[in-house]
Design an enzyme around this catalytic site. Sequence first.
Site, mmCIF file in Angstrom:
data_model
loop_
_atom_site.group_PDB
_atom_site.id
_atom_site.type_symbol
_atom_site.label_atom_id
_atom_site.label_comp_id
_atom_site.label_asym_id
_atom_site.label_seq_id
_atom_site.Cartn_x
_atom_site.Cartn_y
_atom_site.Cartn_z
ATOM 1 N N CYS A 142 -4.058 14.438 116.138
ATOM 2 C CA CYS A 142 -4.474 15.841 116.215
ATOM 3 C C CYS A 142 -5.981 16.021 116.045
ATOM 4 C CB CYS A 142 -3.734 16.665 115.173
ATOM 5 S SG CYS A 142 -1.960 16.447 115.270
ATOM 6 N N ASN B 108 2.341 23.156 117.627
ATOM 7 C CA ASN B 108 1.302 22.147 117.386
ATOM 8 C C ASN B 108 1.258 21.184 118.573
ATOM 9 O OD1 ASN B 108 -0.147 19.881 116.616
ATOM 10 N ND2 ASN B 108 0.789 19.698 114.586
ATOM 11 N N HIS C 154 -7.454 22.975 113.911
ATOM 12 C CA HIS C 154 -6.249 22.412 114.525
ATOM 13 C C HIS C 154 -5.070 23.325 114.210
ATOM 14 C CE1 HIS C 154 -2.960 19.984 115.616
ATOM 15 N NE2 HIS C 154 -2.695 19.529 114.410
HETATM 16 N N1 ACO Z 1 14.455 24.874 108.387
HETATM 17 C C1 ACO Z 1 14.884 25.322 107.190
HETATM 18 N N2 ACO Z 1 14.634 24.676 106.034
HETATM 19 C C2 ACO Z 1 13.913 23.540 106.110
HETATM 20 C C3 ACO Z 1 13.445 23.013 107.330
HETATM 21 C C4 ACO Z 1 13.743 23.726 108.491
HETATM 22 N N3 ACO Z 1 13.316 23.314 109.717
HETATM 23 N N4 ACO Z 1 12.768 21.881 107.066
HETATM 24 C C5 ACO Z 1 12.795 21.689 105.758
HETATM 25 N N5 ACO Z 1 13.505 22.683 105.169
HETATM 26 C C6 ACO Z 1 13.774 22.887 103.740
HETATM 27 C C7 ACO Z 1 13.663 21.599 102.972
HETATM 28 O O1 ACO Z 1 14.892 20.915 102.940
HETATM 29 C C8 ACO Z 1 13.245 22.095 101.615
HETATM 30 O O2 ACO Z 1 14.372 22.533 100.899
HETATM 31 P P1 ACO Z 1 14.498 22.278 99.321
HETATM 32 O O3 ACO Z 1 13.348 23.010 98.705
HETATM 33 O O4 ACO Z 1 15.834 22.840 99.001
HETATM 34 O O5 ACO Z 1 14.373 20.789 99.140
HETATM 35 C C9 ACO Z 1 12.398 23.324 101.896
HETATM 36 O O6 ACO Z 1 12.762 23.751 103.225
HETATM 37 C C10 ACO Z 1 10.911 23.049 101.865
HETATM 38 O O7 ACO Z 1 10.654 21.838 102.629
HETATM 39 P P2 ACO Z 1 9.179 21.305 102.818
HETATM 40 O O8 ACO Z 1 9.234 20.045 103.585
HETATM 41 O O9 ACO Z 1 8.492 21.313 101.488
HETATM 42 O O10 ACO Z 1 8.584 22.452 103.733
HETATM 43 P P3 ACO Z 1 7.056 22.875 103.896
HETATM 44 O O11 ACO Z 1 6.843 24.205 103.361
HETATM 45 O O12 ACO Z 1 6.144 21.774 103.447
HETATM 46 O O13 ACO Z 1 6.938 23.006 105.480
HETATM 47 C C11 ACO Z 1 5.983 21.722 107.257
HETATM 48 C C12 ACO Z 1 7.157 21.879 106.296
HETATM 49 C C13 ACO Z 1 5.924 22.995 108.104
HETATM 50 C C14 ACO Z 1 6.208 20.510 108.126
HETATM 51 C C15 ACO Z 1 4.666 21.595 106.444
HETATM 52 O O14 ACO Z 1 4.834 20.599 105.466
HETATM 53 C C16 ACO Z 1 3.476 21.257 107.295
HETATM 54 O O15 ACO Z 1 3.031 22.046 108.106
HETATM 55 N N6 ACO Z 1 2.869 20.072 107.070
HETATM 56 C C17 ACO Z 1 1.642 19.683 107.757
HETATM 57 C C18 ACO Z 1 1.901 19.225 109.151
HETATM 58 C C19 ACO Z 1 0.604 18.788 109.786
HETATM 59 O O16 ACO Z 1 -0.430 19.408 109.593
HETATM 60 N N7 ACO Z 1 0.598 17.698 110.533
HETATM 61 C C20 ACO Z 1 -0.656 17.141 111.035
HETATM 62 C C21 ACO Z 1 -0.696 17.005 112.435
HETATM 63 S S1 ACO Z 1 0.676 16.170 113.184
HETATM 64 C C22 ACO Z 1 0.061 14.811 114.058
HETATM 65 O O17 ACO Z 1 -0.925 14.248 113.718
HETATM 66 C C23 ACO Z 1 0.836 14.355 115.241
#
Ligand code: ACO
Length: 328
Positions: free
Chosen positions: A121, A284, A253
Site C-alpha cells: 500500500c 482499500n 492511504h
Molecule cells: N464483521 C463483524 N465482526 C467482525 C469482523 C467482521 N468482518 N471482523 C472481525 N470482527 C469482530 C472480531 O471477531 C472482534 O470480536 P471480539 O471483540 O468479540 O473478539 C471484533 O469484531 C473486533 O475485531 P478487530 O479485529 O479488533 O477489529 P478492528 O476494529 O481492528 O477492525 C480492521 C479490523 C478493519 C481490519 C482494522 O484492524 C484495520 O483497518 N486494520 C488496518 C488495516 C490496514 O491498514 N492495512 C494496511 C494496508 S493492507 C496491505 O498492505 C495490502
Amino acid sequence: MPITTSPSVPHARLLSIGGARGSRVVTNDEMCQMIESSDEWITQRTGIKERRWATEDEDATTLGVAAARKAIARSGLAPEEIDAVLVSTISHFQQTPSQASIIAEQLGLPSPAAFDISAACAGFCYGVGLAEGMVRAGQARHVLVIGVEVLSRYTDMSDRSTAFLFSDGAGATIVGPSETPGIGPVVWGSDPSQSQVITIDDWREDRGGEPPYIHMEGRQVFKWATTFIATQAREALDRAGVAPEELDVFIPHQANNRITDSMLRHLKLPSDVVVSRDIVGMGNSSAASVPLAMEALLESGEASSGQTALIIGFGAGLVFAGQTVILP
Ligand code: ACO
C-alpha cells in the site's frame, strides 16, 4: 580517467494523474452474503460502504493500461517521450515478465526502462519517490508511475478479517522536470520486525487449486498506523518546509477512516484542509489508493491543480512512504 555523468535538473513534479476502477460495484450487503458481518459493522469500523472489483475481463494489465492512457493523454506527452515505467503492485501473477514490461508493451512504448516495485500500500509513494530522484538525477526525463492491484483475486472471500477491505483499481502519474519544486523529500522506511504481519501465501504450497491468499493481523497494523505513521506524515510536511496551516489537501492511504481520523488528530491540520475519504466507495485498493483518491478530488473540484498536498502510504512489509507534492 573522468567519466561523464547524467546532467541533473533542479526540480521534478507530477505532470498528470489518471485512474481506473474495477467495474463491479460490491456493496456491504452483498459482502455480508459471503462473510458473517453487517453493513453497520463495516461502516463503523472502516468507513467502507462499497468497493470495486475487477470483472472477468479486467485485470492488472487492463486497469494499469487504462489509468496510464489517461495520465499520458492529460500530460500532453507523446508515448515515446516516456523514458521509464515503474509499476507498484503486489497482485501480479507472474514473477517475470514484470507488470511494467507488459503494460509498456500494451501502451506501445518503444523502449522505456521498466520494472516493478513491491511495497504494497506504500507502493505508489515509493514509485513517486524513486521517479523524482530519477528525473532530478537526469536518469530519465519522464517517468510513468503506476500503482495497480487486483486484490480481490488474492482474497479468501470467507475470511471476515480481510474480505470486506480490499478492492481493484489502478492509478498513474507522470513525473517530469519542473522549473519550480513540485515533489518534496520522500520520507520512507520499514519495520522489518513486522514482516509477517501482512502476507500473501507462498506460491509453492499446495492449496488444492486455491490461489495464494492475503492474511493480515489487522489490529497490529492499525496500532502501527495510528501511532508511528502519523509521525512520519508530519516529517514529510516538515522536510518540505510546509506548515500544517499551509497545507491544502491530505491524501493518506485509504485503509480505514479511523486511521485517517487518528492521523488528523496527530497532525493538527486546520479544518479547511481537504481530506480524502475515497475509501467510502472504493475500499482499500493498496498501491492504487493514493492516486485514485487524488484523481477523484481533482475531478470533483474539491482539490485543484497547483495546491499543496500531503500523500502517504503504508502497508505490508511493513513499509511506508510519503511526501508533500504540488497537485498536477
Ligand atoms: N464483521 C463483524 N465482526 C467482525 C469482523 C467482521 N468482518 N471482523 C472481525 N470482527 C469482530 C472480531 O471477531 C472482534 O470480536 P471480539 O471483540 O468479540 O473478539 C471484533 O469484531 C473486533 O475485531 P478487530 O479485529 O479488533 O477489529 P478492528 O476494529 O481492528 O477492525 C480492521 C479490523 C478493519 C481490519 C482494522 O484492524 C484495520 O483497518 N486494520 C488496518 C488495516 C490496514 O491498514 N492495512 C494496511 C494496508 S493492507 C496491505 O498492505 C495490502
